[in-house]
Each structure stands twice: as structure tokens, then as C-alpha cells.
Design an enzyme around this catalytic site. Sequence first.
Site, short mmCIF file in Angstrom:
data_model
loop_
_atom_site.label_atom_id
_atom_site.label_comp_id
_atom_site.label_asym_id
_atom_site.label_seq_id
_atom_site.Cartn_x
_atom_site.Cartn_y
_atom_site.Cartn_z
N PHE A 1 -2.50 -3.73 11.19
CA PHE A 1 -2.00 -2.43 11.64
C PHE A 1 -0.52 -2.34 11.31
CE2 PHE A 1 -4.75 0.32 14.29
CZ PHE A 1 -5.94 -0.32 14.01
N LYS B 1 16.12 -19.97 36.39
CA LYS B 1 16.55 -18.58 36.29
C LYS B 1 18.06 -18.49 35.97
CE LYS B 1 16.75 -14.29 38.79
NZ LYS B 1 17.02 -13.71 40.08
N ASN C 1 7.35 -5.51 24.33
CA ASN C 1 7.44 -4.16 23.76
C ASN C 1 6.48 -3.24 24.49
OD1 ASN C 1 4.78 -4.14 22.30
ND2 ASN C 1 5.71 -5.93 21.36
N ASP D 1 3.82 -15.26 11.67
CA ASP D 1 3.12 -14.00 11.42
C ASP D 1 1.61 -14.30 11.46
OD1 ASP D 1 1.81 -11.78 10.09
OD2 ASP D 1 3.83 -11.10 9.63
N ILE D 2 0.97 -13.80 12.50
CA ILE D 2 -0.44 -14.13 12.73
C ILE D 2 -1.31 -13.55 11.62
CG2 ILE D 2 -2.36 -13.88 14.36
CD1 ILE D 2 -0.09 -13.63 16.55
N1 CTP Z 1 1.72 -9.10 12.95
C1 CTP Z 1 1.32 -10.39 13.25
N2 CTP Z 1 2.23 -11.32 13.60
C2 CTP Z 1 3.53 -11.02 13.65
C3 CTP Z 1 3.97 -9.70 13.36
C4 CTP Z 1 3.04 -8.76 13.03
O1 CTP Z 1 0.13 -10.67 13.20
N3 CTP Z 1 4.41 -11.94 13.99
C5 CTP Z 1 0.71 -8.13 12.56
C6 CTP Z 1 0.46 -7.00 13.51
O2 CTP Z 1 -0.54 -7.33 14.43
C7 CTP Z 1 0.05 -5.90 12.58
C8 CTP Z 1 0.82 -6.18 11.32
O3 CTP Z 1 1.18 -7.54 11.37
O4 CTP Z 1 -1.32 -5.99 12.23
C9 CTP Z 1 2.05 -5.36 11.14
O5 CTP Z 1 2.87 -5.43 12.28
P1 CTP Z 1 4.31 -4.81 12.27
O6 CTP Z 1 4.98 -5.13 13.56
O7 CTP Z 1 4.22 -3.37 11.87
O8 CTP Z 1 4.91 -5.61 11.06
P2 CTP Z 1 6.12 -6.55 10.89
O9 CTP Z 1 5.73 -7.65 9.99
O10 CTP Z 1 6.65 -6.96 12.21
O11 CTP Z 1 7.12 -5.62 10.11
P3 CTP Z 1 8.33 -4.73 10.63
O12 CTP Z 1 8.46 -4.99 12.11
O13 CTP Z 1 9.46 -5.22 9.83
O14 CTP Z 1 7.93 -3.33 10.31
#
Ligand code: CTP
Length: 434
Positions: free
Chosen positions: A361, A324, A246, A342-343
Site C-alpha cells: 500500500f 520513564k 501514527n 522494511d517488511i
Molecule cells: N512498509 C513496510 N515496512 C516499512 C515501511 C513500509 O512493510 N518499514 C510497507 C507498508 O506496509 C506499505 C508500503 O510499504 O505497504 C509503503 O508504505 P509507505 O509508508 O507508503 O512507504 P515508505 O517506504 O515508508 O515510503 P515513504 O514513507 O518515504 O513514502
Amino acid sequence: MSSPLPRFCSRGLTLAAMSLYAPLGRGANRKAGDVSDQAKRVLLIVGGGVAAYKSLELVRLLRKAGVGVRPILTKAGAEFVTPLSLSALSEDKVYSELFSLTDEAEMGHIELSRSADLVVVAPATADLIAKCANGLAGDLASTTLLATDKPVLMAPAMNVRMWLQPATQRNLETLRKDGVLFVGPDDGAMACGEFGPGRLAEPPVIFEAIMAALEGPAARPLTGRHALVTAGPTFEPIDPVRGVTNRSSGRQGYAIAGALAKLGARVTLISGPVSLPTPLGVDRVDVETAREMLAACQAALPADVGVFVAAVADWRIDEVFGTKLKKDKSGPPALTFVENPDILATLSATGPQRPKLVVGFAAETDHVEEHARAKLARKGCDWIIANDVTEPGVMGGEENAVLLISRDKTERWTRAAKDSVAHDLAKRIAESLS
Ligand code: CTP
């Protein structure tokens, strides 16, 4: 020589102090060495080593920040830099002799040793360290160190074997116990052709250490704390050359890591692929995928605070292709995605190892507060810093307009540079942990 100041190493030092010292004007009436009445003063002892040349850059940085510098040049130091260069840059007289009639008449060594707010030894050679640790006073530098009642900061520099020598390590331990502050040394290639610890810390790092020592512990409320920060995007491979990622630049996370370090925290920055320099005083661990980022975060625990700024990819390719992918007649590949861990949620639920304060965030494009508040609840963190990424100049840009959302309230911060947001957040974190 006991000092009220904390001991620290080269990490987590502050630049903010620079603003405390207004640069000096270059008025025609200024006398050599003049500094403003409020300015801080450093007595700089330059020891004899190849790295002595870096002391000139250090003097320049200090003078630029309005700090007065009075140099003492050892006999060995004078083999590497000239008194003239030191004098020209410090705009002061250079002191070298213990038994000089003129020097003693002008300023006796006792007065010299107490004329500054801080005594700095850069480079601090093995010899100077040994003399100081054992209370020897055979020349002006060592006598000054024995006679001073001011805090002392040393920036060691020597050959790696000299550094690792038990005698040197014993001396360092003695000085640490006596309250002497240290900055560096760095690891790396040396002028003697060897490699390892013993290189003088870079002048900006020594400068930061000096400013932090001059400011005192109040300016470093996160001293002794460990902060874990994630930043940047993750990269999820498709095959050896392609992947899913991204647009996160990593700027906000890097700025937060730097701001926490400036307030004295030990900072571990777990970074996805970005092209940013590591902030001063921050330990950086580079990762690519979400799973690597999670493993690196878990390995970095325990931490007092976790700030999860990374834009982690929510999904990864189920099975990464080993070679590849080629354009063949079967058409485009069908990629199957699976969800990444989800970390933030995982670290928020780590039981006794959970950081005392967990900050997430949320980058949102609509219903910012509502979505962010739902995220706070879903992920179990303490604060969410929410921002509207549709605002021009936010994603990949220099500024951010954020909401700080906690369980019981929402604060709307005015739009500001990412560095300023980082600084304010670091201050809020320090308040919350105190
Ligand atoms: N985050 C994380 N691990 C993930 C996804 C997100 O640690 N796999 C953390 C990001 O670092 C941030 C927070 O979760 O602190 C929110 O990230 P965001 O991308 O806005 O949230 P998502 O859970 O991915 O929600 P969505 O994309 O549905 O808005």
C-alpha cells in the site's frame, strides 16, 4: 452422505451470501414456514446440550436472511429448548418423533431428510456424532441423518473431555471422511465449569458456515489459500510510557483480512495496536513494533498472498530508555532514530518462501501515481494500492479512493467504502491466484 462441498472449519466464512437471500415479507397471507421459491432450506437438528439455546438465535438469523428452517428437536434437545420456541422462530412445525402417525402422514422421515438443501446439526452432541458416524438410526434425528442425500453440516458442542475422548475423535474423523462439514467447536469456558475445546460456535459463525455451504465452493475461490495481512500502525517505544506512532486506524487492513476470509482463505492478520474487533474467521497476531511485525510475518510464512497495509514506522528510537524520562534541568532528551526494517521489501525478497502475490500500500500526499510506481519498483512487490491521504475522510475515515498499480498498468478505482474496496481487492486477488 458424501458431499460435493468442501470441508471447512469456523474460519473464513461469508456474509456476502446474505444479500442472496432477500428477507421475507411478513404478509398476512403467509402460511407457517413459507419461504420464497428461490430461497434455500435448512433442516435443523437440535441435539440435547446446554448450548441448544443458541440454536434459537441461529434460527432467527437464518429466517432473517430468508432461509427456510424446518426443525427436528431430539428428546434430549427438548430438555433445553421448547418445541414452541423453535416453532415460533422457524415458523414451521417441529418434528420430534420417528413413530408419530401424524408426522409420518404429513411428511415421512425419508421425505423430511430430503426436503432441505442442507442438513444442519446444532448443537451436535457426542451422542449424535457417534450415532451418525456408525450409521445408527434409532430416533428421528439419527434416521434422518442416515437417510439424507443432502450435505450435512455439524456444529459440535460437548464437555472438553468428551470432545478429546479418542472415541469422539475417531467418530469425527469418520464423518470428515464421509464429507460431513464442521463448524467449531470453540475453545473457552464451559457451562460445566471446565475450559477447553467443545463450546458451540457462536450463532453468527454457524450462520456464516451455513450460508457458505448453501452457496457452494464457487463463492469461496480462496479455499485452501493462506493470506498474510498486516494492518494498523506500529508503536515504537521511547521509554516505558511513551512512544512514536501514527494515525493509521487499521480499518482498511482489517476489512481486507475479513474480505479474504469471506472468500475462503485462511487469513493471518498481523496487527499493530488498534481498537477494532477481529474480523470473523481471521487469525490475529498482535504486535507493537516494526521488528515484531516483521518477525510475526516471517513466522506466518508460507503464504499464497501477502497484503501489507500496515503503516509501519520508518524509524525507531536507537536506545529505548529503561525508565520513564523525567523533566530535569538538562532539558529535553536528544532522541536518535535508526531505520526500521522494511517488511514489504523483505517479504518480497524471501526467495522460495515469497508469497505468489505481494501487495503493498502507498499512502501519498502528492504525485500519487508517480511515487507509488517508484515504490513498487523499489520494494519488489507485484501490486501497489495507492491512495491520496490528503483526500478528506480517507485517513481514519470510512472511505478510500485507490489506484491499483501493477508493473504494466494503473487502474483508478472509484471512491468507495473501505469494505467495498476490500471486497473488490479480495476478488482481484482470487482471480490472480486462480
Ligand atoms: N512498509 C513496510 N515496512 C516499512 C515501511 C513500509 O512493510 N518499514 C510497507 C507498508 O506496509 C506499505 C508500503 O510499504 O505497504 C509503503 O508504505 P509507505 O509508508 O507508503 O512507504 P515508505 O517506504 O515508508 O515510503 P515513504 O514513507 O518515504 O513514502
